[in-house]
Design a protein around this motif. Structure first.
Motif, short mmCIF file in Angstrom:
data_model
loop_
_atom_site.label_atom_id
_atom_site.label_comp_id
_atom_site.label_asym_id
_atom_site.label_seq_id
_atom_site.Cartn_x
_atom_site.Cartn_y
_atom_site.Cartn_z
N UNK A 23 -10.39 13.62 7.44
CA UNK A 23 -9.57 14.69 8.67
C UNK A 23 -9.10 15.50 8.39
N UNK A 24 -9.10 16.04 7.10
CA UNK A 24 -7.42 16.15 6.48
C UNK A 24 -6.58 17.60 7.66
N UNK A 25 -8.24 18.29 8.34
CA UNK A 25 -7.46 19.31 10.00
C UNK A 25 -7.05 17.98 10.86
N UNK A 26 -7.66 17.17 11.08
CA UNK A 26 -6.97 16.13 12.00
C UNK A 26 -5.92 15.69 11.93
N UNK A 27 -5.06 15.27 10.30
CA UNK A 27 -4.45 14.44 9.75
C UNK A 27 -3.14 15.35 9.79
N UNK A 28 -3.21 16.79 9.94
CA UNK A 28 -2.33 17.78 10.43
C UNK A 28 -2.33 18.22 11.37
N UNK A 29 -3.05 18.13 12.01
CA UNK A 29 -3.03 17.90 13.45
C UNK A 29 -1.78 16.84 14.09
N UNK A 371 -8.41 10.10 -2.74
CA UNK A 371 -8.10 11.07 -3.39
C UNK A 371 -7.72 12.24 -3.06
N UNK A 372 -7.83 12.35 -0.93
CA UNK A 372 -6.80 13.32 -0.49
C UNK A 372 -5.24 13.02 -0.25
N UNK A 373 -5.22 11.97 -0.62
CA UNK A 373 -3.72 11.04 -0.58
C UNK A 373 -3.19 11.72 -1.28
N UNK A 374 -3.98 11.57 -2.68
CA UNK A 374 -3.18 11.92 -4.00
C UNK A 374 -3.56 13.09 -3.95
N UNK A 375 -3.79 13.94 -3.91
CA UNK A 375 -4.09 15.39 -3.94
C UNK A 375 -2.78 15.78 -3.12
N UNK A 407 2.59 6.11 2.43
CA UNK A 407 1.45 5.55 2.86
C UNK A 407 1.04 5.01 0.96
N UNK A 408 0.50 6.11 0.41
CA UNK A 408 0.38 5.27 -0.76
C UNK A 408 1.77 4.05 -1.09
N UNK A 409 2.92 4.68 -1.77
CA UNK A 409 3.30 3.11 -1.68
C UNK A 409 3.08 2.12 -1.56
N UNK A 410 3.47 2.08 -0.19
CA UNK A 410 1.60 0.46 0.50
C UNK A 410 0.86 0.66 -0.17
N UNK A 411 0.20 1.41 -0.54
CA UNK A 411 -1.46 1.17 -1.25
C UNK A 411 -0.88 0.83 -2.62
#
Length: 643
Positions: A23-29, A371-375, A407-411
């Motif tokens: 949920x991109x909206x919830x993440x932004x919240x 996909x959301x994180x990379x974009x 998060x993605x440098x951990x991934x």
């Protein structure tokens, strides 16, 4: 696990999978809420009090009526000096609050309250390491400065007061010590409110007693806690408990305080907590506050805040539940030691949230989350995870950098090290006696990743943590009649701060009836690699499982690519002149000469007819050098030694 519970977990994802998704909206919240509530501190130049003592215990007593924007209370602090002699003690406290009195060993002391600092002169100097205590009685209307640290709001037919102090908002509503240098070893919280209300706070609820028209709630927390993680909320809560069941008779209560009108929504969301606790326990360590509780208290903001043992939240979406629960390990149990390293809180919590999608709901939403994180990360070409400007609220709590890229440098590190080393290192970090119940820095987590994996990660963190941007790839490939596959891997960087990202690249080779994924170390630009495959390749796919942060990789098939064996560089080692030889069908267009630091020392253009090159290197110092041989099809890299 009982059979009935096991069956529940088998069918549960099928029932709610349509209701749970990244949920991109919830993440932004989540990001925006934390951003808002940090603003006051980071724009403030106030000094931090209390650097000369270590807090051992606090008894926190408050009187709260949600219908009134006001607080009254007393704070008793047990402490030990960390200096040889301590003639005074100081606390952070907003000027809008009034210190009614200070009691020390039954004696009333005078105090000086100025510019957010409450200083108390002691009748005698306290010696190093001597346990002592002092009580401050105070009251007032907390400042309404937009920080959100002490808030009053309304919901259906009633009022609520709640706090959110991260990182330095606690001084708005109580005398305290806010520096990221000291955790209080344990606390007791006593909240008096009108009897129709319930008060939420940290730790375990010991009692609720009705006295006349009031109710006194006692919460006890026996774990070290950072000041900004102490919280209270008071309204006409309805409460219910979910349970995390362990083998045998042990269980963890998940205590939920929610608005009566939101009970159905809350129950639907908090039910995910049990599976998440089991997952985090399995891969990290057991929930750090298992002897007390975990829980949620609803309040009037979007997003959530990871108050120790009881998250305050404005909704009950899956990602918020997962993110704030992860903070109990990463941010509460071990807390970032400064705001440069905020990713140790937010990057880890974001990674754990995304990774939980891999383990739950049959992994259905895991690709979408990646996909959301990379974009999001690659939507701009710059930005480091390391926060170089802690005076900017937008920079510290940057969702793209501190959260998603963190998060993605951990991934990606998980891909580099493998699951066994990665999760072992995280467990070692969480069990490090020097860190548990305390503060950590990026150097601490690097140490554990290096020690556990047995490899240096200085270049990885230099590129991905301190450096900015990300790599971009242009890959040409061919396969000859004998099955030999040749790849030419070109890498460019989105930002000049990183000269090259050394990474293992996952590349999938697809045939008519079979496929395979190869792990290829890309450690130089214009890299040519050849290896045999026992099937005809029809296509290749870069990073099919989304391990690498990159943007729009280009894959191109060509009829033939040259390999290193098609070119000879001699003599090697060399004193004066070096020769590059090939047959006339291998057309050399240009040769570039570099030192090992990447400095271009010479560039020699050629017509396509030239077969041999003679290069004078007599004036160069001894050492290794690189030749990039550019042909009409690809670039070959050769290393030679100058004696």
């Amino acid at each position: 696990m009982p059979k009935l519970l096991f069956f529940f977990f088998l069918v549960f994802p099928l029932v709610i999978i349509a209701q749970i998704k990244p949920d991109e909206q919830l993440f932004n919240q989540i990001v925006q809420a934390e951003n808002q509530y940090h603003k006051k501190l980071l724009l403030s130049n106030k000094s931090l009090a209390g650097l000369n003592y270590d807090m051992k215990y606090q008894r926190l007593c408050w009187e709260i009526n949600p219908k009134e924007y006001f607080i009254k209370g007393s704070i008793t602090t047990y402490f030990k000096p960390v200096v040889a002699s301590m003639p005074e003690i100081s606390f952070d406290m907003a000027n809008e609050l009034t210190c009614d009195s200070v009691v020390y060993h039954g004696q009333h002391l005078s105090s000086n309250h100025f510019a957010g600092d409450l200083t108390i002169n002691l009748p005698t100097s306290i010696a190093l390491g001597q346990l002592d205590s002092i009580t401050i009685f105070y009251q007032g209307t907390p400042p309404q400065n937009g920080s959100g640290s002490f808030m009053r709001g309304t919901h259906t037919n009633d009022s609520i007061i709640w706090t959110l102090s991260e990182p330095y908002g606690a001084m708005d509503w109580m005398p305290c010590k806010q520096a990221l240098t000291d955790k209080i070893d344990s606390i007791d919280v006593y909240i008096t409110c009108p009897s129709q209300y319930k008060a939420a706070s940290n730790g375990k609820l010991v009692s609720e007693e009705i006295t006349g028209t009031n109710k006194l709630a006692h919460w006890k927390h026996r774990h070290p806690i950072a000041t900004y993680l102490i919280a209270l909320a008071v309204t006409n809560y309805a409460s219910y408990s979910d349970w995390v069941h362990y083998p045998g008779t042990d269980s963890l209560e998940v205590l939920n305080y929610v608005y009566p009108e939101d009970m159905a929504e809350a129950r639907q969301g908090t039910v995910n907590t049990e599976a998440l606790v089991h997952l985090y326990n399995q891969y990290f360590i057991q929930y750090p506050f298992n002897d007390e509780k975990y829980g949620h208290a609803e309040c009037g903001f979007s997003g959530g805040m990871e108050h120790q043992t009881m998250t305050f939240c404005g909704s009950f979406g899956y990602e918020l539940i997962a993110h704030e629960l992860a903070h109990q390990w990463f941010g509460d149990y071990i807390t970032c030691g400064n705001w440069h390293d905020i990713w140790l809180n937010e990057g880890f919590a974001t990674f754990v949230t995304g990774w939980s999608y891999e383990k739950m709901f049959d992994g259905y939403w895991w690709p979408t989350w990646k996909t959301n994180q990379i974009n999001y990360i690659t939507s701009h070409p710059d930005g480091s995870v390391y926060c170089d400007d802690t005076t900017s609220i937008d920079r510290v709590f940057d969702g793209r950098l501190s959260y998603s890229k963190g998060a993605m440098i951990l991934h990606m590190l998980r891909w580099e090290l493998g699951d066994s080393a990665f999760f072992s290192a995280v467990r070692n970090y969480l069990t490090d006696p020097a860190l548990i119940n305390g503060f950590a820095y990026t150097s601490n987590i690097i140490h554990h990743f290096e020690t556990t994996s047995g490899r240096s990660l200085s270049e990885y963190f230099s590129d991905w943590f301190y450096g900015q941007g990300f790599p971009m790839y242009d890959i040409h490939w061919s396969q000859d009649n004998n099955g030999l596959v040749t790849l030419l891997i070109n890498q460019s960087q989105s930002h000049a701060s990183v000269s090259f990202f050394e990474m293992h690249l996952p590349i999938k080779f697809i045939g008519a009836t079979q496929d395979t994924i190869c792990r290829i170390l890309n450690n130089v630009d214009a890299q040519t690699i050849s290896f045999p495959l026992n099937f005809a390749v029809q296509n290749i796919q870069f990073d099919p499982n989304q391990w690498i942060v990159t943007k729009n990789p280009v894959i191109q098939h060509v009829d033939e690519l040259y390999s290193e064996k098609d070119f000879t560089v001699l003599p090697n080692p060399v004193h004066d002149f070096i020769f590059v030889q090939t047959n006339k069908s291998k057309n050399i267009l240009k040769i570039e000469l570099f030192d090992m630091n990447g400095k271009n020392l010479a560039s020699i253009n050629s017509s396509a007819k030239d077969a041999d090159f003679k290069i004078n290197i007599s004036g160069f110092s001894a050492g290794k050098y690189v030749l990039n041989i550019h042909t009409d099809k690809n670039t070959i890299r050769k290393v030679f030694i100058k004696e």
